[in-house]
Design a protein around this motif. Structure first.
Motif, PDB file in Angstrom:
ATOM      1  N   CYS A  52     -41.497  36.825  32.790  1.00 16.84           N
ATOM      2  CA  CYS A  52     -41.929  36.294  34.213  1.00 16.84           C
ATOM      3  C   CYS A  52     -43.394  36.795  34.572  1.00 16.84           C
ATOM      4  O   CYS A  52     -43.312  37.958  34.760  1.00 16.84           O
ATOM      5  CB  CYS A  52     -40.928  36.489  35.183  1.00 16.84           C
ATOM      6  N   TYR A  53     -44.216  36.039  34.889  1.00 16.97           N
ATOM      7  CA  TYR A  53     -45.643  36.279  35.271  1.00 16.97           C
ATOM      8  C   TYR A  53     -46.188  36.056  36.774  1.00 16.97           C
ATOM      9  O   TYR A  53     -47.081  36.510  37.211  1.00 16.97           O
ATOM     10  CB  TYR A  53     -46.788  36.119  34.125  1.00 16.97           C
ATOM     11  N   GLY A  54     -45.452  35.108  37.123  1.00 17.77           N
ATOM     12  CA  GLY A  54     -45.741  34.424  38.461  1.00 17.77           C
ATOM     13  C   GLY A  54     -44.585  33.653  39.132  1.00 17.77           C
ATOM     14  O   GLY A  54     -43.568  33.400  38.579  1.00 17.77           O
ATOM     15  N   ALA A  55     -44.780  33.127  40.389  1.00 24.66           N
ATOM     16  CA  ALA A  55     -44.022  32.379  41.150  1.00 24.66           C
ATOM     17  C   ALA A  55     -44.223  30.773  40.462  1.00 24.66           C
ATOM     18  O   ALA A  55     -43.393  30.101  41.092  1.00 24.66           O
ATOM     19  CB  ALA A  55     -44.146  32.314  42.533  1.00 24.66           C
ATOM     20  N   CYS A  56     -44.837  30.787  39.626  1.00 32.00           N
ATOM     21  CA  CYS A  56     -45.026  29.455  38.836  1.00 32.00           C
ATOM     22  C   CYS A  56     -43.793  29.309  37.987  1.00 32.00           C
ATOM     23  O   CYS A  56     -43.830  28.291  37.047  1.00 32.00           O
ATOM     24  CB  CYS A  56     -46.380  29.454  38.143  1.00 32.00           C
ATOM     25  N   ASP A  57     -43.124  30.397  37.696  1.00 31.86           N
ATOM     26  CA  ASP A  57     -42.139  30.446  36.636  1.00 31.86           C
ATOM     27  C   ASP A  57     -40.868  30.939  36.932  1.00 31.86           C
ATOM     28  O   ASP A  57     -40.076  31.872  36.840  1.00 31.86           O
ATOM     29  CB  ASP A  57     -42.601  31.259  35.427  1.00 31.86           C
ATOM     30  N   LEU A 151     -55.279  33.878  43.216  1.00 29.06           N
ATOM     31  CA  LEU A 151     -54.383  34.086  42.160  1.00 29.06           C
ATOM     32  C   LEU A 151     -55.292  33.727  40.941  1.00 29.06           C
ATOM     33  O   LEU A 151     -56.392  33.307  41.109  1.00 29.06           O
ATOM     34  CB  LEU A 151     -53.362  32.973  42.170  1.00 29.06           C
ATOM     35  N   GLY A 152     -54.629  34.122  39.756  1.00 24.51           N
ATOM     36  CA  GLY A 152     -55.551  33.838  38.487  1.00 24.51           C
ATOM     37  C   GLY A 152     -55.747  32.397  38.391  1.00 24.51           C
ATOM     38  O   GLY A 152     -56.474  31.954  37.307  1.00 24.51           O
ATOM     39  N   CYS A 153     -55.051  31.554  38.919  1.00 26.25           N
ATOM     40  CA  CYS A 153     -55.211  30.059  38.904  1.00 26.25           C
ATOM     41  C   CYS A 153     -55.694  29.569  40.244  1.00 26.25           C
ATOM     42  O   CYS A 153     -55.480  28.038  40.290  1.00 26.25           O
ATOM     43  CB  CYS A 153     -53.737  29.494  38.418  1.00 26.25           C
ATOM     44  N   SER A 154     -56.340  30.358  41.122  1.00 27.83           N
ATOM     45  CA  SER A 154     -56.431  29.748  42.476  1.00 27.83           C
ATOM     46  C   SER A 154     -57.478  30.438  43.253  1.00 27.83           C
ATOM     47  O   SER A 154     -56.862  31.499  43.826  1.00 27.83           O
ATOM     48  CB  SER A 154     -55.128  29.151  43.226  1.00 27.83           C
ATOM     49  N   ALA A 273     -51.556  25.174  30.667  1.00 27.20           N
ATOM     50  CA  ALA A 273     -50.400  26.083  31.183  1.00 27.20           C
ATOM     51  C   ALA A 273     -51.292  26.952  32.058  1.00 27.20           C
ATOM     52  O   ALA A 273     -52.387  26.631  32.506  1.00 27.20           O
ATOM     53  CB  ALA A 273     -49.677  26.665  30.137  1.00 27.20           C
ATOM     54  N   CYS A 274     -50.699  28.335  32.405  1.00 28.97           N
ATOM     55  CA  CYS A 274     -51.559  29.244  33.006  1.00 28.97           C
ATOM     56  C   CYS A 274     -52.830  29.379  32.715  1.00 28.97           C
ATOM     57  O   CYS A 274     -53.070  29.773  31.421  1.00 28.97           O
ATOM     58  CB  CYS A 274     -50.533  30.632  32.942  1.00 28.97           C
ATOM     59  N   PRO A 275     -53.941  29.300  33.522  1.00 26.59           N
ATOM     60  CA  PRO A 275     -55.287  29.400  33.010  1.00 26.59           C
ATOM     61  C   PRO A 275     -55.533  30.717  32.354  1.00 26.59           C
ATOM     62  O   PRO A 275     -56.225  30.889  31.281  1.00 26.59           O
ATOM     63  CB  PRO A 275     -56.051  29.199  34.142  1.00 26.59           C
TER      64      PRO A 275
HETATM   65  S1  SF4 Z   1     -52.102  32.817  37.328  1.00 22.54           S
HETATM   66 FE1  SF4 Z   1     -51.174  31.191  38.494  1.00 22.54          FE
HETATM   67  S2  SF4 Z   1     -49.935  29.874  36.732  1.00 22.54           S
HETATM   68 FE2  SF4 Z   1     -50.658  32.015  35.834  1.00 22.54          FE
HETATM   69  S3  SF4 Z   1     -48.990  33.229  36.217  1.00 22.54           S
HETATM   70 FE3  SF4 Z   1     -50.359  33.782  38.037  1.00 22.54          FE
HETATM   71  S4  SF4 Z   1     -49.465  31.999  39.489  1.00 22.54           S
HETATM   72 FE4  SF4 Z   1     -48.540  31.485  37.451  1.00 22.54          FE
END
Ligand code: SF4
Length: 313
Positions: A52-57, A151-154, A273-275
């Motif tokens: 698990c790497y984030g709250a996206c999962d 975040l790494g995606c936001s 998926a996760c960028p």
């Molecule tokens: S960067 Fe965004 S998509 Fe990637 S693990 Fe973190 S929260 Fe999830």
């Protein structure tokens, strides 16, 4: 530090008796201790052992056997029911800010960080104000609910503060690089534990991505990765990208791993998926793994001069 007595108090108010615990990779070793304390407090406990790497999962599949999932380390990305979040907090000694002040070129800056440190933003702002520097930290959208959080995606919090100079406080190189790409602002990154300061440059990153795009242009076919993870699934985007080339096909999967992709046999993959997978983990893959915007460059609908970092909105 996980505050288990506060967690027990919170869980008791829910009426739940069966609890699943989900830890990100960096906190997994806390699992036996937390599980034991919760069992002593009267709960039936299951630990999620998947990566698990984030709250996206979120481990929502466990809700069939428990009443609630406690997700440690991250703040909520959405309002998925029956999930309790226990973000991890790491304090920063504000005196370390003294080393970054000589590197700032403005007295009116954006201030951003990652979820572990957002509780420190008021103290950091106060310290810098006492040295004549005004900091701005704003909400950046629903994926990052705390002011100043990226975040790494936001990177909305960095973009929306609308400052020409941004101070990033935290560890690692990916977030400040993403902030620089997403905003074009001058980004000063302070690692408060290593006590290092960096003026972020994107040159090396862009050179490597340019080379990868050139290789991708020679690919015979493209697998457009569509993950089935709750907070990373971008079906519309995957379908739009697949429609851009007669040699592109949507590939749906749970975990994106080098072995899985190698077995599938496409000569290039496009990551929806996760960028961070495409940017951070490229060396693990034997074929190019490019972002949606990089695929647009491959297809000729975007120029490299208009390079954009991938974000999930
Ligand atoms: S960067 Fe965004 S998509 Fe990637 S693990 Fe973190 S929260 Fe999830």
């Amino acid at each position: 530090m996980i505050d288990t007595s506060e967690l027990v108090r919170k869980l008791k108010t829910t009426g739940a008796t069966r609890i699943a615990l989900q830890f990100p990779e960096g906190l997994k070793r806390d699992a036996p201790g937390v599980a034991s304390l919760l069992r002593d407090a009267g709960f039936f406990v299951v630990v999620s052992g998947d990566p698990c790497y984030g709250a996206c999962d979120l481990a929502t599949e466990l809700l069939g056997m428990v009443d609630l999932v406690v997700h440690f380390g991250h703040s909520p990305l959405d309002d998925t029911p029956c999930i309790i979040y226990d973000p991890y907090r790491m304090d920063i000694d504000t005196e370390v800010l003294g080393i970054v002040i000589p590197h700032l070129s403005s007295t009116d800056i954006g201030l951003i960080t990652t979820v572990q440190h957002t509780h420190m933003i008021p103290a950091i702002t106060k310290y810098l104000a006492s040295r004549g520097i005004t900091c701005h930290s704003v909400h950046g959208g629903t994926r990052a609910p705390n002011p100043g959080q990226v975040l790494g995606c936001s990177y909305g919090a960095a973009r929306d503060c609308q400052k020409d100079e941004i101070l990033f406080i935290g560890t690692g190189r990916f977030h400040p690089l993403g902030v620089r790409l997403a905003t074009g602002a001058r980004v000063v990154a302070l690692d408060p534990y290593c006590r290092t300061v960096e003026i972020v440059s994107t040159d090396r990153f862009l050179r490597r991505r340019f080379a990868l795009i050139e290789v991708a242009k020679t690919a015979k076919n493209f697998g457009i990765i569509l993950t089935l993870k709750s907070g990373q699934k971008r079906q519309q985007l995957a379908e739009r990208l697949a429609s851009m080339s007669k040699n592109a096909f949507v590939v749906a999967l749970h975990e994106v791993s080098p072995d899985e992709l190698l077995n599938l046999g496409f000569s290039c993959y496009v990551n929806t998926a996760c960028p961070r997978l495409a940017y951070d983990d490229q060396e693990r893959f034997s074929v190019p793994l490019i972002s949606p915007q990089e695929f647009e460059i491959v297809c000729g609908s975007r120029t490299f001069e208009d390079y954009q970092i991938d974000e999930i909105t």
